[in-house]
Design a protein around this motif. Structure first.
Motif, PDB file in Angstrom:
ATOM      1  N   VAL A  90       0.828  -1.205   0.000  1.00  0.00           N
ATOM      2  CA  VAL A  90       0.000   0.000   0.000  1.00  0.00           C
ATOM      3  C   VAL A  90       0.859   1.251   0.000  1.00  0.00           C
ATOM      4  O   VAL A  90       1.801   1.360   0.794  1.00  0.00           O
ATOM      5  N   ILE A 126      -1.833  -1.493  -4.047  1.00  0.00           N
ATOM      6  CA  ILE A 126      -2.798  -0.431  -3.782  1.00  0.00           C
ATOM      7  C   ILE A 126      -2.049   0.890  -3.696  1.00  0.00           C
ATOM      8  O   ILE A 126      -1.243   1.101  -2.790  1.00  0.00           O
ATOM      9  N   SER A 127      -2.302   1.772  -4.650  1.00  0.00           N
ATOM     10  CA  SER A 127      -1.560   3.032  -4.687  1.00  0.00           C
ATOM     11  C   SER A 127      -2.420   4.145  -5.268  1.00  0.00           C
ATOM     12  O   SER A 127      -3.361   3.886  -6.022  1.00  0.00           O
ATOM     13  N   LEU A 152      -8.540   0.810  -0.753  1.00  0.00           N
ATOM     14  CA  LEU A 152      -8.228  -0.086   0.358  1.00  0.00           C
ATOM     15  C   LEU A 152      -9.356  -1.090   0.576  1.00  0.00           C
ATOM     16  O   LEU A 152      -9.099  -2.262   0.858  1.00  0.00           O
ATOM     17  N   ILE A 177      -0.246  -6.610   5.417  1.00  0.00           N
ATOM     18  CA  ILE A 177      -0.429  -5.263   4.859  1.00  0.00           C
ATOM     19  C   ILE A 177       0.890  -4.535   5.040  1.00  0.00           C
ATOM     20  O   ILE A 177       1.362  -4.341   6.163  1.00  0.00           O
ATOM     21  N   ALA A 220       2.535  -1.046   4.355  1.00  0.00           N
ATOM     22  CA  ALA A 220       2.255   0.339   3.984  1.00  0.00           C
ATOM     23  C   ALA A 220       3.550   1.125   3.824  1.00  0.00           C
ATOM     24  O   ALA A 220       4.553   0.827   4.481  1.00  0.00           O
ATOM     25  N   VAL A 241      -4.126   3.643   6.143  1.00  0.00           N
ATOM     26  CA  VAL A 241      -4.276   2.360   6.828  1.00  0.00           C
ATOM     27  C   VAL A 241      -4.417   2.656   8.319  1.00  0.00           C
ATOM     28  O   VAL A 241      -3.482   3.120   8.966  1.00  0.00           O
TER      29      VAL A 241
END
Length: 430
Positions: free
Chosen positions: A248, A275-276, A303, A313, A315, A337
């Motif tokens: 992320v 995820i970006s 997300l 996850i 981040a 997050v």
């Protein structure tokens, strides 16, 4: 036993690719008994395993056909030669590793744990000097490399920033590297330009470690991240093969995720969800390299869509210092997050990681501090793992990994039972 009980058992589980529950069943003991055997010596609940278990596990491992590949790789020479960069004992990229060599490397990191936890002392690098050349801001990477070298008995010379370097006077990378090679026995280099550390390495024959080259790679961070994931999975009874990893944040400039994604791809059947924010997607060349190894890659900007089912996850913060034409300043609130989104999308055994530093300023919307007391947050266990992993890097590159176990002696001071006031005691972190 020439190695500690903890290292012996971890090694057996890793080689057999078994979770704790399955391994306990395989050797006919209760999971609780195995857990006490896996604790570091000196822990409050540590127990020595019976000699019959030692013999039984040894027999299983030695007669397991699956282990033939390990025996074959061990016959090809020292690990420092098998992960060499252009024939030199240098660590520039995670591409230097195979799955077998990375797991052999982690067995060495396991042996460093008593030293990293302030229980034992080793002086195998006494007399050696490390040059820490950081031409870009750093705290944890620079200090942890220095601490790791010192804990093996060496000493450290630091330089930070271009202002305090002769490169500010126009000196070339080649000249700087060659001059430093006459002063120190190993170098860790961080530089803002991709590929620059490889230039330093080409100018010398002493060990060089890539401490981060701009938006390129950060191999030592990826190694400690993978080591953390495997350690956490061992505690939770999970295998990395077949896991779901969600990455992320700034995946375009985040060098930690570049190295980690490539290193994770050495395992089997993983699902990666990237995820970006728009414009900060993972570079295509890295996705292509991972895809060719048979993994599933999905991309999303949400997300809520990307986190469900994730085992990890990971981040990252926005790397504003590397932006070219991008206008994004930080993540939007719906991209943070935090505890609410983790509770909503993930289970109680998800692992939340971050390479740090995280931007805790208002409006940055980086990894939320409301997870600080959540046991799923592994960021401080993650940074603690940087010491044994980086100790292992120096031990391997300088060829002393075989001397560490026999060099250990007890510490003479009173070490802490835990580091931060809110941390678990050491024996509770396996």
């Amino acid at each position: 036993m020439s190695v500690s009980q903890q290292v012996f058992l971890r090694d057996a589980m890793r080689r057999l690719n078994l979770t704790r529950d399955v391994f306990a069943g395989r050797i006919g003991v209760k999971r609780r008994a195995l857990d006490t055997w896996l604790l570091p010596e000196g822990s409050q609940e540590y127990r020595a395993m019976p000699e019959v278990v030692n013999r039984f596990v040894t027999e299983i491992v030695e007669n397991e056909g699956l282990l033939q590949k390990y025996a074959q790789s061990a016959q090809t020479g020292p690990l420092r030669n098998r992960i060499a960069a252009e024939g030199k004992p240098q660590l520039l990229s995670v591409d230097q590793f195979t799955r077998e060599s990375v797991e052999e490397f982690f067995r060495i990191a396991d042996q460093m744990q008593p030293i990293a936890r302030r229980q034992k002392v080793s002086r195998v690098l006494e007399g050696a000097v490390l040059g820490n050349l950081f031409f870009e801001a750093s705290t944890r990477t620079r200090v942890s490399f220095g601490a790791a070298f010192c804990r093996l008995g060496g000493s450290v010379c630091d330089t930070t920033g271009f202002t305090f370097s002769s490169m500010a006077k126009g000196e070339s990378i080649y000249d700087t590297s060659r001059v430093m090679s006459g002063y120190v026995d190993a170098m860790v280099i961080r530089h803002p330009e991709k590929g620059s550390v490889a230039e330093f390495a080409r100018a010398t024959n002493i060990p060089v470690v890539n401490g981060g080259d701009g938006p390129g790679e950060h191999p030592s961070q990826a190694l400690l991240d993978l080591y953390t994931i495997l350690t956490e999975f061992s505690r939770l009874g999970k295998l990395l093969d077949g896991a779901h990893i969600a990455l992320v944040g700034d995946l375009k400039y985040g060098r930690t995720v570049h190295s980690l994604l490539k290193l994770l791809s050495l395992y089997r059947g993983l699902k990666f969800t990237l995820i970006s924010p728009r414009g900060l997607e993972m570079p295509d060349y890295i996705q292509d390299q991972v895809s060719t190894r048979g993994h599933v890659i999905e991309q999303t900007n949400s997300l809520e869509k990307g986190l469900p089912g994730a085992d990890v996850i990971y981040a990252t913060r926005v790397q504003k210092e590397r932006f070219a034409s991008e206008e994004i300043e930080g993540y939007t609130p719906d991209f943070q997050v935090n505890k609410a989104i983790v509770d909503q999308c993930c289970g109680p055994d998800v692992i939340v990681m971050h390479p740090l530093p995280r931007d805790s300023r208002e409006g940055a919307n980086d990894l939320s501090v409301d997870l600080n007391h959540d046991p799923r947050l592994a960021i401080f266990r993650q940074t603690d793992n940087g010491i044994p992993v980086r100790m292992a890097i120096f031990a391997v590159l300088l060829g002393v990994e075989g001397l560490v176990q026999h060099s250990l002696r007890d510490v003479t001071w009173s070490p802490p039972t835990h580091i931060g006031p809110d941390d678990s005691v050491f024996h509770g972190i396996d």
